[in-house]
Design an enzyme around this catalytic site. Structure first.
Site, PDB file in Angstrom:
ATOM      1  N   ASP A 337       1.750  -5.367   0.442  1.00 66.71           N
ATOM      2  CA  ASP A 337       1.461  -3.804   0.624  1.00 66.71           C
ATOM      3  C   ASP A 337       2.885  -2.980   0.627  1.00 66.71           C
ATOM      4  OD1 ASP A 337      -0.578  -1.621   1.294  1.00 66.71           O
ATOM      5  OD2 ASP A 337       0.922  -1.485   3.123  1.00 66.71           O
ATOM      6  N   GLU A 366       2.633  -3.436  -4.275  1.00 68.19           N
ATOM      7  CA  GLU A 366       2.849  -1.977  -4.796  1.00 68.19           C
ATOM      8  C   GLU A 366       4.044  -1.565  -4.821  1.00 68.19           C
ATOM      9  OE1 GLU A 366      -0.755   0.749  -2.569  1.00 68.19           O
ATOM     10  OE2 GLU A 366       0.835  -0.196  -1.152  1.00 68.19           O
TER      11      GLU A 366
END
Ligand code: CA
Length: 651
Positions: A337, A366
């Protein structure tokens, strides 16, 4: 000390802590080392003046005994307790500047009690389900072979029509033979039927926002970490018992493995749910987090803090935590993340070490942040730096928004919904963001240069848990289109995802038009929004059958999964574009020994039928106008439908 502090206050500036002066502990024995004859506790707390270990009988609030920990080397503290302390709970407290801080579990805790407030002494061997020692991940070769399916544990089973007994639980997803109202498979059997390779579970470590004493009272995705090395309690049948949640999570992983599915964990090392009061911060204040110039917690995550992966002891923690999940739980990959918060050096170290343990591990994240960070862009694992990442992929927002329009502009359209001018973004996605002579980078929506050194650097997707579902987004942006056309747009969007180079990524339920009733960000929405409605599989059987067919084609044909950027550049040839909104191209499958020597893919993103030129030589049809076909011969000029994908091949 106090006087100098007061003087500094008067001078108008607090002293800036130099964390680089903190000692670094390199041993691998932080946390609890348990045996039946003794338990050894070790924590790193270099600024502590004293450290206490408190031990409590299982699930009792009253303390059983208190141990003063002994100072050891490089900032560590140690306590050894003789006897069998299995099932006892424990916490630590440190004294700094004469003040005792909170009682917290250590960050290395491997088992916790209810709501993760206290760590628990367990014998990890007792958490293994039968047959665990022979558990084996299904065979997997190249990262570009991955077809990832992103799933929230609770969403999968909580609807009545899931037919699953253990609703909302890890073991619910391990149930076999479950069916929806009309008898189609759900849960595990459905995942198997669909043919995806990796199940990416939304956060399944212990998170903060759901009260484990009332797991049905509140919903959350779980991007608010509490105890990184422990499974979430609300997904277990008994969150009070430290062993159960571990055992049940292992049971799920084992069942996935037995059914040909690999397991990816969604990990959120970029911030902690609590800031001042987090486990990290109560043991070594400030150290694990980045600070702004004025000494406050910096916040590149928009969650109140950001961790400091460049500091040795947090880098070590991230690495050891992921190694632990791979070794102890047999995890096959990680989705990181807000990976753009972490530094490249840390991510590459983690990749190298994890590949040593599991050479076919899958890593992606990400490549962005949710705010500014004090660490310079050049050293962070951002999308633009993807080419510097060692076997780690980033999500491509270029192809995502190229397909359906800018994610935050709800009425914006993309290629699949009829927006011309998006062709170069689509082509950029087709070649998995690598350097290709026919892509005009100046016309790509966000990236004006290829950021992937290899196709494995790119995760191709058009929908994930964040933002609108594809179904809701098409309803919003193409609201004037007929239902029939919207269905075509939907299939075209997923066709692009599953025929592009790189790593394919699907959000759970996208294969049968899951919706969230228009809710854009459902992170804490109730089950009525988030639950997967399994009867949609029957209602949208045509979509399901199509996605399943595309997955099967992708798996059978290496031409869609090239591993070398030079191969992609040389063997994917786009036709000269004559009509805006139409992209057609040929893949030379022969170069990767595909039995389809040549593959022609025709993507029509316009509202009109389009003529495509196939040449005099005969082609066979694999997909015609968003529907799987076999062996229909075609040649010459050929009409394709509005909003459609067709795939032809020569053997
Ligand atoms: Ca929890």
């Amino acid at each position: 000390m106090l006087l100098s502090f007061i003087l500094q206050l008067f001078a108008g500036k607090a002293q800036k802590t130099d964390y680089s002066k903190y000692p670094v502990y390199t041993g691998n024995d932080l946390g609890l080392t348990y045996s039946k004859t003794r338990s050894v506790f070790k924590i790193w707390a270099p600024t502590a003046e004293e450290v206490e270990l408190k031990i409590y009988p299982e699930n009792s609030e009253s303390m059983g005994r208190k141990e003063i920990m002994q100072k050891s080397n490089n900032g560590t503290w140690i306590a050894t307790i003789m006897g069998d302390y299995k099932e006892s709970m424990y916490t630590f407290s440190v004294k700094i500047n004469g003040k005792w801080l909170d009682n917290v579990p250590d960050p290395y805790a491997k088992a916790v009690g209810i709501n993760g407030k206290r760590a628990m002494v367990i014998d990890l061997k007792e958490t293994n389900p039968p047959g665990w020692s022979t558990d084996k991940s299904p065979a997997f070769k190249n990262p570009t072979d991955a077809i990832i399916y992103e799933l929230h544990v609770r969403d999968a089973s909580i609807a009545a029509n899931s037919g699953i007994k253990n609703k909302g639980k890890f073991i619910g997803l391990a149930e076999k033979g479950t069916k929806n109202t009309t008898g189609l498979s759900t849960g595990l059997d459905h995942l198997k039927e669909l043919g995806v390779t990796h199940i990416h579970l939304l956060p399944s470590y212990d998170y903060n926002s759901v009260d484990e004493t009332k797991p049905d009272a509140k919903y959350n995705w779980g991007y608010d970490p509490l105890n990184y090395n422990v499974p979430e309690g609300s997904y277990s049948t008994n969150a009070y018992d430290g062993v159960t949640r571990i055992k049940e999570f292992k049971q799920l992983i084992q069942t996935f493995h037995q059914n040909g599915l690999r397991v990816v964990m969604d990990v959120v090392y970029n911030h902690t749910a609590l800031t001042e009061n987090s486990n990290f911060n109560q043991l070594v204040p400030g150290y694990y987090y980045r600070q702004t110039k004025d000494g406050k917690f910096s916040n590149a995550t928009a969650c109140g803090n950001e961790t400091a992966s460049e500091r040795p002891m947090f880098r070590k923690f991230m690495l050891e935590s992921m190694m632990y999940w791979v070794k102890e739980y047999h995890i096959d990959g990680f989705r990181v993340d807000l990976m753009g918060v972490h530094d490249i050096e840390t991510m590459n170290l983690i990749s190298r070490e994890l590949h040593k343990i599991k050479p076919d591990i899958l890593l992606y994240g990400e490549g962005w942040t949710a705010g500014a960070s004090p660490l310079p862009d050049s050293v962070r694992a951002l999308k633009a730096n993807a080419y510097k990442l060692d076997r780690i992929a980033v999500f491509s927002d270029d192809i995502r928004d190229g397909i359906k329009g800018h994610v935050f502009t709800h009425d914006a359209k993309g290629f699949a919904t009829g927006q011309t001018g998006t062709e170069e973004s689509i082509k950029f996605g087709i070649v998995a963001s690598v350097k290709h002579p026919q892509v005009d980078y100046s016309k790509v929506n966000y990236s004006k240069a290829p950021y992937a050194a290899q196709p494995y650097h790119t995760v191709t997707y058009c929908e994930c848990h964040d933002n609108h579902c594809l179904k809701d987004r098409i309803d919003l942006s193409a609201k004037d289109a007929s239902e029939a056309d919207k269905r075509k747009m939907y299939k075209l969007a997923l066709s692009i995802v599953l025929t592009s180079q790189g790593i394919s990524f699907l959000h759970a339920g996208t294969e049968f038009m899951r919706n969230k009733k228009g809710v854009e960000n459902s992170f804490e929405s109730p089950d009525s929004i988030n639950a997967i409605d399994w009867d949609l599989k029957s209602a949208n059987k045509d979509v399901f059958d199509y996605v399943k067919a595309l997955i099967s084609i992708r798996k059978q044909h290496p031409a869609f999964r090239m591993m070398d950027a030079r191969q992609v550049a040389a063997n994917i040839v786009f036709d000269a574009q004559t009509v805006p909104g139409v992209v057609t191209y040929t893949i030379n499958g022969a170069v990767v020994n595909d039995k389809w020597k040549k593959i022609k893919i025709c993507l029509n993103g316009t509202a009109e039928q389009q003529m495509v030129e196939l040449g005099p030589k005969e082609w066979k049809t694999a997909v015609l106008n968003n529907q799987a076909f076999t062996n229909v011969p075609v040649s010459g000029k050929f009409q394709v439908w509005p909003y459609s994908c067709s795939i032809f091949y020569q053997e």
